[in-house]
Design a protein around this motif. Sequence first.
Motif, PDB file in Angstrom:
ATOM      1  N   SER A   1       0.834  -1.210   0.000  1.00  0.00           N
ATOM      2  CA  SER A   1       0.000   0.000   0.000  1.00  0.00           C
ATOM      3  C   SER A   1       0.862   1.250   0.000  1.00  0.00           C
ATOM      4  O   SER A   1       0.573   2.234  -0.707  1.00  0.00           O
ATOM      5  N   ILE A   2       1.936   1.235   0.771  1.00  0.00           N
ATOM      6  CA  ILE A   2       2.843   2.376   0.835  1.00  0.00           C
ATOM      7  C   ILE A   2       3.571   2.553  -0.497  1.00  0.00           C
ATOM      8  O   ILE A   2       3.718   3.677  -0.992  1.00  0.00           O
ATOM      9  N   VAL A   3       4.000   1.445  -1.092  1.00  0.00           N
ATOM     10  CA  VAL A   3       4.690   1.514  -2.391  1.00  0.00           C
ATOM     11  C   VAL A   3       3.764   2.086  -3.464  1.00  0.00           C
ATOM     12  O   VAL A   3       4.153   2.966  -4.253  1.00  0.00           O
ATOM     13  N   ALA A   4       2.515   1.596  -3.505  1.00  0.00           N
ATOM     14  CA  ALA A   4       1.553   2.085  -4.498  1.00  0.00           C
ATOM     15  C   ALA A   4       1.253   3.563  -4.297  1.00  0.00           C
ATOM     16  O   ALA A   4       1.153   4.331  -5.264  1.00  0.00           O
ATOM     17  N   ALA A   5       1.131   3.969  -3.031  1.00  0.00           N
ATOM     18  CA  ALA A   5       0.830   5.367  -2.721  1.00  0.00           C
ATOM     19  C   ALA A   5       1.993   6.288  -3.052  1.00  0.00           C
ATOM     20  O   ALA A   5       1.800   7.496  -3.193  1.00  0.00           O
ATOM     21  N   PHE A   6       3.189   5.755  -3.164  1.00  0.00           N
ATOM     22  CA  PHE A   6       4.346   6.546  -3.573  1.00  0.00           C
ATOM     23  C   PHE A   6       4.459   6.587  -5.100  1.00  0.00           C
ATOM     24  O   PHE A   6       4.657   7.653  -5.692  1.00  0.00           O
ATOM     25  N   MET A   7       4.324   5.439  -5.747  1.00  0.00           N
ATOM     26  CA  MET A   7       4.568   5.353  -7.179  1.00  0.00           C
ATOM     27  C   MET A   7       3.527   6.104  -8.002  1.00  0.00           C
ATOM     28  O   MET A   7       3.877   6.823  -8.956  1.00  0.00           O
ATOM     29  N   CYS A   8       2.257   5.954  -7.670  1.00  0.00           N
ATOM     30  CA  CYS A   8       1.207   6.571  -8.487  1.00  0.00           C
ATOM     31  C   CYS A   8       1.257   8.100  -8.464  1.00  0.00           C
ATOM     32  O   CYS A   8       1.278   8.726  -9.527  1.00  0.00           O
ATOM     33  N   PRO A   9       1.308   8.747  -7.300  1.00  0.00           N
ATOM     34  CA  PRO A   9       1.443  10.211  -7.310  1.00  0.00           C
ATOM     35  C   PRO A   9       2.778  10.687  -7.896  1.00  0.00           C
ATOM     36  O   PRO A   9       2.841  11.754  -8.503  1.00  0.00           O
ATOM     37  N   PHE A  10       3.839   9.889  -7.708  1.00  0.00           N
ATOM     38  CA  PHE A  10       5.149  10.236  -8.272  1.00  0.00           C
ATOM     39  C   PHE A  10       5.059  10.314  -9.790  1.00  0.00           C
ATOM     40  O   PHE A  10       5.500  11.284 -10.412  1.00  0.00           O
ATOM     41  N   GLY A  11       4.482   9.287 -10.405  1.00  0.00           N
ATOM     42  CA  GLY A  11       4.313   9.300 -11.862  1.00  0.00           C
ATOM     43  C   GLY A  11       3.345  10.374 -12.318  1.00  0.00           C
ATOM     44  O   GLY A  11       3.499  10.950 -13.400  1.00  0.00           O
ATOM     45  N   LEU A  12       2.360  10.668 -11.483  1.00  0.00           N
ATOM     46  CA  LEU A  12       1.366  11.688 -11.825  1.00  0.00           C
ATOM     47  C   LEU A  12       1.992  13.073 -11.904  1.00  0.00           C
ATOM     48  O   LEU A  12       1.592  13.908 -12.720  1.00  0.00           O
ATOM     49  N   TYR A  13       2.989  13.334 -11.086  1.00  0.00           N
ATOM     50  CA  TYR A  13       3.605  14.664 -11.033  1.00  0.00           C
ATOM     51  C   TYR A  13       4.372  14.996 -12.311  1.00  0.00           C
ATOM     52  O   TYR A  13       4.320  16.131 -12.802  1.00  0.00           O
ATOM     53  N   PHE A  14       5.090  14.043 -12.862  1.00  0.00           N
ATOM     54  CA  PHE A  14       5.951  14.312 -14.010  1.00  0.00           C
ATOM     55  C   PHE A  14       5.159  14.284 -15.316  1.00  0.00           C
ATOM     56  O   PHE A  14       4.127  13.627 -15.428  1.00  0.00           O
ATOM     57  N   SER A  15       5.682  15.002 -16.307  1.00  0.00           N
ATOM     58  CA  SER A  15       5.001  15.096 -17.608  1.00  0.00           C
ATOM     59  C   SER A  15       5.339  13.945 -18.537  1.00  0.00           C
ATOM     60  O   SER A  15       4.797  13.875 -19.650  1.00  0.00           O
ATOM     61  N   ASN A  16       6.223  13.065 -18.136  1.00  0.00           N
ATOM     62  CA  ASN A  16       6.752  12.050 -19.052  1.00  0.00           C
ATOM     63  C   ASN A  16       5.818  10.854 -19.217  1.00  0.00           C
ATOM     64  O   ASN A  16       6.201   9.707 -19.016  1.00  0.00           O
ATOM     65  N   TRP A  17       4.573  11.156 -19.602  1.00  0.00           N
ATOM     66  CA  TRP A  17       3.634  10.087 -19.964  1.00  0.00           C
ATOM     67  C   TRP A  17       3.804   9.748 -21.436  1.00  0.00           C
ATOM     68  O   TRP A  17       3.763   8.599 -21.831  1.00  0.00           O
ATOM     69  N   LEU A  18       3.964  10.796 -22.228  1.00  0.00           N
ATOM     70  CA  LEU A  18       4.289  10.657 -23.650  1.00  0.00           C
ATOM     71  C   LEU A  18       5.621  11.354 -23.883  1.00  0.00           C
ATOM     72  O   LEU A  18       5.850  12.451 -23.365  1.00  0.00           O
TER      73      LEU A  18
END
Length: 202
Positions: A19-36
Motif C-alpha cells: 500500500s505504501i509503495v503504491a501510494a508513492f509510485m502513483c502520485p510520483f508518476g502523476l507529477y511528471f510530464s513524461n507520460w508521452l
Amino acid sequence: MVRCCSSYTLPAYVWAVLSIVAAFMCPFGLYFSNWLEREEGGRYNSASSFRLCLNESSRISVSCDSYLTFGDMYSAEWQAVTLMMGIGACFLVLVALMAIFGFCVRKLFNKTVVALAATVQVLGVILFSVSVVVFPAGMNTVEVQNRRLCGPSADKFNLGSCELGWAFIVIIVGTVVGLVASALSWTPLRWRDRDDSHSYSI
C-alpha cells in the motif's frame, strides 16, 4: 519479552508495504510530464494529461512549469484522467497513512476500519486503472498531433511519433501493486490474539 505494538499478521504486513509503495509510485508518476515522450535532436518533448514540456535537455522534466488549466486540457478524456488520478492518489495516500499508523497503533484496525481502508483502496485502484485505459483515447486532438509532440499520425490509442514515457510506466506499475494490495486487504479478518476480541488484522 517485548512484543510489537502492531496487530498485523504476516499478510497484513505485506499489504501495508504494498500500500505504501503504491501510494508513492502513483502520485510520483502523476507529477511528471513524461507520460508521452518524443526525442528530437537530443532534446525531449513530453506531455501528460495536464502538463506539457517542450525542448527539455533531460528525460526527467523537473524544471518544466507548463501546467495546463482544467479548461485548456487537450481533450475531455484527459480532463477525466486528471480528475480520476487526482482523486485516486488521495485515496491511496490516505490508505498508506492508515497502514503506517497501523505499525504503531495496536488496535487501529477493527472490522469497521478494515472495511473502510479496503473500500477506499479499491476505489483508488479502480480510478487509476480506468485512467490508464482512458488516457490513450484522448490522443486524437490537434495539440497532440502537433509535429513537436506526437505528429499527425497520432490518434485514439495510437501514440504516433511518441513513445510511452517512464512516468506513465511508473503509474502502471504502481496501479498493479495497488491492485495486489487491494486484493490482500479483502482477505478474511484474523485474530492476532485469541484473548483480545477487539484486535483485528487485515
